[in-house]
Scaffold this active site. Structure first.
Site, mmCIF file in Angstrom:
data_model
loop_
_atom_site.group_PDB
_atom_site.id
_atom_site.type_symbol
_atom_site.label_atom_id
_atom_site.label_comp_id
_atom_site.label_asym_id
_atom_site.label_seq_id
_atom_site.Cartn_x
_atom_site.Cartn_y
_atom_site.Cartn_z
ATOM 1 N N ARG A 49 0.827 -1.211 0.000
ATOM 2 C CA ARG A 49 0.000 0.000 0.000
ATOM 3 C C ARG A 49 0.863 1.264 0.000
ATOM 4 O O ARG A 49 0.410 2.348 -0.357
ATOM 5 C CB ARG A 49 -0.978 -0.008 1.192
ATOM 6 C CG ARG A 49 -1.949 1.162 1.196
ATOM 7 C CD ARG A 49 -3.253 0.942 1.984
ATOM 8 N NE ARG A 49 -3.103 0.121 3.165
ATOM 9 C CZ ARG A 49 -2.486 0.502 4.290
ATOM 10 N NH1 ARG A 49 -1.996 1.724 4.385
ATOM 11 N NH2 ARG A 49 -2.374 -0.323 5.316
ATOM 12 N N TYR A 101 -17.548 17.899 -14.224
ATOM 13 C CA TYR A 101 -17.804 16.462 -14.084
ATOM 14 C C TYR A 101 -18.721 16.212 -12.881
ATOM 15 O O TYR A 101 -18.421 16.608 -11.754
ATOM 16 C CB TYR A 101 -16.476 15.724 -13.906
ATOM 17 C CG TYR A 101 -16.621 14.233 -13.834
ATOM 18 C CD1 TYR A 101 -17.209 13.525 -14.881
ATOM 19 C CD2 TYR A 101 -16.165 13.518 -12.735
ATOM 20 C CE1 TYR A 101 -17.347 12.139 -14.820
ATOM 21 C CE2 TYR A 101 -16.291 12.134 -12.670
ATOM 22 C CZ TYR A 101 -16.884 11.461 -13.709
ATOM 23 O OH TYR A 101 -17.009 10.087 -13.648
ATOM 24 N N ASP A 172 -9.108 19.655 -14.066
ATOM 25 C CA ASP A 172 -9.423 18.290 -14.472
ATOM 26 C C ASP A 172 -9.128 18.203 -15.969
ATOM 27 O O ASP A 172 -9.844 18.761 -16.794
ATOM 28 C CB ASP A 172 -10.889 17.974 -14.166
ATOM 29 C CG ASP A 172 -11.234 16.514 -14.482
ATOM 30 O OD1 ASP A 172 -10.564 15.916 -15.353
ATOM 31 O OD2 ASP A 172 -12.172 15.974 -13.865
ATOM 32 N N LYS A 197 -9.812 6.875 -19.044
ATOM 33 C CA LYS A 197 -10.322 7.360 -20.327
ATOM 34 C C LYS A 197 -9.207 7.318 -21.384
ATOM 35 O O LYS A 197 -8.607 6.292 -21.572
ATOM 36 C CB LYS A 197 -10.875 8.781 -20.138
ATOM 37 C CG LYS A 197 -11.774 8.939 -18.907
ATOM 38 C CD LYS A 197 -13.104 8.223 -19.042
ATOM 39 C CE LYS A 197 -13.884 8.153 -17.733
ATOM 40 N NZ LYS A 197 -14.123 9.423 -17.074
HETATM 41 C C1 LIG Z 1 -14.203 9.737 -15.699
HETATM 42 C C2 LIG Z 1 -13.843 11.076 -15.222
HETATM 43 C C3 LIG Z 1 -13.375 11.281 -13.914
HETATM 44 C C4 LIG Z 1 -13.298 10.179 -12.898
HETATM 45 O O1 LIG Z 1 -12.474 9.133 -13.269
HETATM 46 P P1 LIG Z 1 -12.698 7.605 -12.834
HETATM 47 O O2 LIG Z 1 -11.465 6.938 -13.316
HETATM 48 O O3 LIG Z 1 -13.975 7.145 -13.478
HETATM 49 O O4 LIG Z 1 -12.837 7.588 -11.346
HETATM 50 C C5 LIG Z 1 -13.021 12.571 -13.544
HETATM 51 N N1 LIG Z 1 -13.121 13.603 -14.402
HETATM 52 C C6 LIG Z 1 -13.587 13.456 -15.656
HETATM 53 C C7 LIG Z 1 -13.693 14.638 -16.543
HETATM 54 C C8 LIG Z 1 -13.959 12.187 -16.107
HETATM 55 O O5 LIG Z 1 -14.433 12.040 -17.351
#
Ligand SMILES: *Cc1c(COP(=O)(O)O)cnc(C)c1O
Length: 375
Positions: A49, A101, A172, A197
């Site tokens: 961890r 988001y 983000d 993503k």
């Molecule tokens: C998917 C997403 C997240 C969160 O990511 P996860 O890997 O699903 O926890 C945060 N910000 C944006 C813009 C996203 O598309």
């Protein structure tokens, strides 16, 4: 090698490779929870961890993209949670985009008892952002482009407002990734990326990361990760690293195809509006300045019709798969308002453009748009 200037792309491809004779060129995922150790522990090689060599390799590669440190988490949301906890402490207000988001907005609401009060503004309205940051010890949580409406905010201008208010700015950057957009160069204290993503790109892992040039913040995030346990699995980190090596190639091709599709849809009689940073005239100059290599794989469009029409179009596709998320090698789409809590218009379809040739995708979209349409 070391005195030779190296591009971020080369650095990221070679970041985790070994150069010693007889070593595996690509180190395998380190599948262990415990390392043999005694005496004073090595923080990365004692307990799973605290650290794992496969995360470290992924962090080295990520760091090459924006010249930063990187801290890897088990998902984008785990990364967001650590950032909100680290930065919210002792701060009164966290200013977020109203169309940011959805899960980040929900998380900020849920973390309210442990940190800052969430305040929602339109990030395109710089005066409103300035007012929201004024007179409070704040954090600015920005996102550009947003989705599903793909709205672009001027990150450099937001960075200046945040600096004037002594508020750290977080961006983000999941949609663009550091390949298309470099928030740390535009005044951000940290850049957040869900590697689930585009960054990993193959729709097969969940991983997240924070990129920062502030060593104290990176340390604090690692502590939150160790204590909160939001770690990435070694196999997931390995898959993310493998995907990352082709990110620049993939996202530039996806961006070019998405632009071609957005331009095609703009003239379609069944389409009422198209949302894409590369075709939205009001913010095109800002988008070009802060996303010089492409506008990303995601676009959305509204039908001249209602929810049922959009459902029919989505179901009719033979190539594009009905699914959420974005950034994978295969194209997917969905009627976005099917999600509870999402404020998208009823007929809006969000399309994640994959690596199929543009002509195949346009043919599939044309076929789908003819379904159930008398025109
Ligand atoms: C998917 C997403 C997240 C969160 O990511 P996860 O890997 O699903 O926890 C945060 N910000 C944006 C813009 C996203 O598309």
């Amino acid at each position: 090698m070391s005195d030779q200037p190296m591009s971020a792309e080369s650095a990221l491809i070679h970041a985790a490779e070994q150069r010693e004779l007889s070593e595996p060129l690509v180190p395998p995922p380190m599948l262990t929870s415990v390392f043999v150790s005694s005496g004073e522990p090595d923080e990365n090689l004692a307990y799973g961890r605290n650290g794992n060599p496969t995360w470290l390799a992924l962090e080295r590669a990520l760091g090459a993209i924006e010249d930063s440190e990187a801290v890897v988490f088990g998902s984008g949301q785990a990364a967001s949670m650590a950032l909100m906890l680290a930065l919210g402490r002792g701060r009164a207000r966290i200013v977020l985009g109203r169309d940011g988001y959805y899960n980040a907005r929900q998380l900020a609401d849920w973390l309210r008892p442990h940190g800052a009060e969430p305040v929602y503004v339109d990030l395109q309205d710089l005066r409103a952002v300035e007012r929201a940051l004024d007179g409070a010890r704040g954090v600015l949580w920005a996102e550009s482009p947003t989705n599903p409406l793909l709205r672009v905010a001027d990150l450099a201008a937001l960075g200046r407002l945040a600096a004037a208010a002594r508020a750290p700015m977080i961006v983000d950057n999941t949609l663009a990734t550091g390949v298309l957009q470099r928030p740390l160069d535009l005044g951000a204290a940290a850049s957040l990326c869900s590697l689930t993503k585009s960054a990993s790109g193959h729709s097969d892992v969940m991983v997240g990361a924070v990129l920062t040039r502030d060593p104290a913040l990176a340390d604090e995030l690692r502590t939150w990760r160790t204590l909160g346990g939001g770690i990435a699995g070694p196999l997931e980190a390995w898959l993310a690293l493998r995907g990352l090596k082709t990110l620049p190639l993939r996202i530039e091709r996806q961006s070019a195809t998405a632009l071609a599709i957005a331009e095609h849809l703009a003239g379609h009689p069944r389409v009422a509006s198209v949302h894409y940073p590369g075709t939205c005239t009001g913010t095109l100059d800002v988008a070009r300045a802060q996303m010089p290599r492409g506008f990303g794989p995601l676009l959305s469009f509204e039908l001249d019709g209602g929810a049922a029409d959009a459902d029919e179009v989505v179901a009719a596709a033979q190539l594009i798969v009905p699914a959420t998320s974005f950034g994978g090698v295969g194209s997917t789409w969905e009627r976005r308002a099917r999600w509870p809590g999402e404020s998208a218009p009823d007929s809006l379809i969000r399309l994640s453009v994959g690596l199929e040739p543009a002509a195949d995708l346009i043919a599939d979209i044309e076929h789908s748009l003819r379904t159930g349409w008398p025109g």
